[in-house]
Design a protein around this motif. Structure first.
Motif, PDB file in Angstrom:
ATOM      1  N   LYS A   1     -33.975  -1.832   3.164  1.00  0.00           N
ATOM      2  CA  LYS A   1     -33.998  -2.259   4.566  1.00  0.00           C
ATOM      3  C   LYS A   1     -32.613  -2.734   4.998  1.00  0.00           C
ATOM      4  CE  LYS A   1     -38.879  -3.617   4.541  1.00  0.00           C
ATOM      5  NZ  LYS A   1     -39.837  -4.765   4.607  1.00  0.00           N
ATOM      6  N   TRP A   2     -31.933  -3.469   4.117  1.00  0.00           N
ATOM      7  CA  TRP A   2     -30.566  -3.944   4.387  1.00  0.00           C
ATOM      8  C   TRP A   2     -29.673  -2.742   4.683  1.00  0.00           C
ATOM      9  CZ3 TRP A   2     -27.861  -8.675   2.124  1.00  0.00           C
ATOM     10  CH2 TRP A   2     -26.477  -8.579   2.232  1.00  0.00           C
ATOM     11  N   PHE A   3     -29.735  -1.736   3.810  1.00  0.00           N
ATOM     12  CA  PHE A   3     -28.903  -0.551   3.994  1.00  0.00           C
ATOM     13  C   PHE A   3     -29.161   0.101   5.347  1.00  0.00           C
ATOM     14  CE2 PHE A   3     -28.817   4.155   3.561  1.00  0.00           C
ATOM     15  CZ  PHE A   3     -27.446   4.319   3.572  1.00  0.00           C
ATOM     16  N   PHE A   4     -30.424   0.311   5.692  1.00  0.00           N
ATOM     17  CA  PHE A   4     -30.718   0.984   6.948  1.00  0.00           C
ATOM     18  C   PHE A   4     -30.330   0.141   8.158  1.00  0.00           C
ATOM     19  CE2 PHE A   4     -33.799   3.671   4.438  1.00  0.00           C
ATOM     20  CZ  PHE A   4     -33.084   4.842   4.618  1.00  0.00           C
ATOM     21  N   SER A   5     -30.421  -1.166   8.054  1.00  0.00           N
ATOM     22  CA  SER A   5     -30.002  -2.005   9.180  1.00  0.00           C
ATOM     23  C   SER A   5     -28.496  -1.895   9.395  1.00  0.00           C
ATOM     24  CB  SER A   5     -30.408  -3.464   8.955  1.00  0.00           C
ATOM     25  OG  SER A   5     -29.654  -4.061   7.912  1.00  0.00           O
ATOM     26  N   ARG A   6     -27.723  -1.806   8.312  1.00  0.00           N
ATOM     27  CA  ARG A   6     -26.265  -1.659   8.434  1.00  0.00           C
ATOM     28  C   ARG A   6     -25.881  -0.237   8.825  1.00  0.00           C
ATOM     29  NH1 ARG A   6     -28.276  -6.494   7.146  1.00  0.00           N
ATOM     30  NH2 ARG A   6     -26.663  -8.006   6.570  1.00  0.00           N
ATOM     31  N   LEU A   7     -26.724   0.723   8.464  1.00  0.00           N
ATOM     32  CA  LEU A   7     -26.441   2.114   8.797  1.00  0.00           C
ATOM     33  C   LEU A   7     -26.509   2.367  10.300  1.00  0.00           C
ATOM     34  CD1 LEU A   7     -25.763   4.800   7.406  1.00  0.00           C
ATOM     35  CD2 LEU A   7     -28.213   5.275   7.303  1.00  0.00           C
ATOM     36  N   ARG A   8     -27.100   1.447  11.024  1.00  0.00           N
ATOM     37  CA  ARG A   8     -27.120   1.579  12.490  1.00  0.00           C
ATOM     38  C   ARG A   8     -25.713   1.671  13.061  1.00  0.00           C
ATOM     39  NH1 ARG A   8     -31.631  -2.294  12.523  1.00  0.00           N
ATOM     40  NH2 ARG A   8     -30.157  -3.950  13.018  1.00  0.00           N
ATOM     41  N   SER A   9     -24.743   1.072  12.367  1.00  0.00           N
ATOM     42  CA  SER A   9     -23.361   1.125  12.856  1.00  0.00           C
ATOM     43  C   SER A   9     -22.850   2.557  12.909  1.00  0.00           C
ATOM     44  CB  SER A   9     -22.451   0.277  11.971  1.00  0.00           C
ATOM     45  OG  SER A   9     -22.431   0.774  10.636  1.00  0.00           O
ATOM     46  N   VAL A  10     -23.260   3.385  11.964  1.00  0.00           N
ATOM     47  CA  VAL A  10     -22.845   4.786  11.943  1.00  0.00           C
ATOM     48  C   VAL A  10     -23.513   5.539  13.081  1.00  0.00           C
ATOM     49  CG1 VAL A  10     -22.827   6.922  10.589  1.00  0.00           C
ATOM     50  CG2 VAL A  10     -22.442   4.723   9.455  1.00  0.00           C
TER      51      VAL A  10
END
Length: 219
Positions: A138-147
């Motif tokens: 979940k952490w990864f996907f929340s940060r992936l929003r930046s991309v």
């Protein structure tokens, strides 16, 4: 040969390998099984922390350069052996954005993936922690929003209106997510971006062994 890279298929060493290939530099490649600290005799004598990648530049006999950080090696290559369009210069408006992507790629995107890898695959069955893996996914996907947000204006690459080290560094994080079976969580712009990166011959060459000899299988 002055430049040498120690590499494991499917690992962060893809970043400098991809960079070397894009720049057309002459280099020696030593491909190892993962984890190299156990699978490659003598590796910890070269790199005491046992991580991958490991890189050396012996072009100046009086100053042997040794490096272990994947995005840092890529930046070193671009700065030392350029000029190259892979680098964004301090004089360019996108310089700050470029540096942010270089550091975000590992500190923010790859970091949670390593915990998913550890607690779903690397740890023995008895000590795996599915809840930790779920939380960091979940952490990864929340940060992936930046991309996804950066690409939502229709740009082809992350910054400077061209393919740069930012795309190599972030591109590896997305490739690694695919190896971890997380690709289904990619949003549309991110998914299209990954497919564009995968068409680059240097990416294909750098990842040629990842389907059958990656870090998920070399244990």
């Amino acid at each position: 040969m002055a430049l040498k890279l120690w590499h494991c298929a499917g690992s962060r060493s893809i970043r400098p390998l991809w960079t070397l290939l894009e720049m057309g530099l002459d280099f020696e490649l030593e491909t190892m099984l993962f984890p190299p600290r156990f699978a490659h005799p003598g590796y910890t004598e070269l790199n005491p922390i046992g991580t991958v990648p490991f890189f050396t530049d012996s072009s100046d006999p009086a100053n042997l350069v040794s490096m272990t950080e994947s995005s840092g090696i890529s930046q070193y290559l671009a700065d030392k052996y350029g000029p190259t369009d892979l680098a964004v210069l301090p004089s360019e408006p996108a310089y700050g954005e470029y540096l942010n992507w270089l550091h975000r790629s590992d500190a923010t995107l790859t970091f949670p993936q390593t915990l998913v890898l550890r607690y779903t695959i690397l740890e023995p069955e008895a000590t795996r922690l599915p809840k930790v893996a779920e939380d960091y996914t979940k952490w990864f996907f929340s940060r992936l929003r930046s991309v996804e947000l950066a690409l939502s204006d229709g740009r082809e690459f992350l910054c400077a209106d061209r393919f740069t080290l930012a795309d190599i560094s972030v591109g590896f994080a997305l490739h690694f997510a695919e190896l971890l079976s997380l690709k289904d969580g990619f949003k549309p712009y991110t998914l299209a971006y990954v497919e564009r990166l995968k068409q680059r011959p240097s990416f294909q060459q750098a990842t040629a062994n990842d389907g059958s000899q990656n870090i998920l299988e070399g244990l």
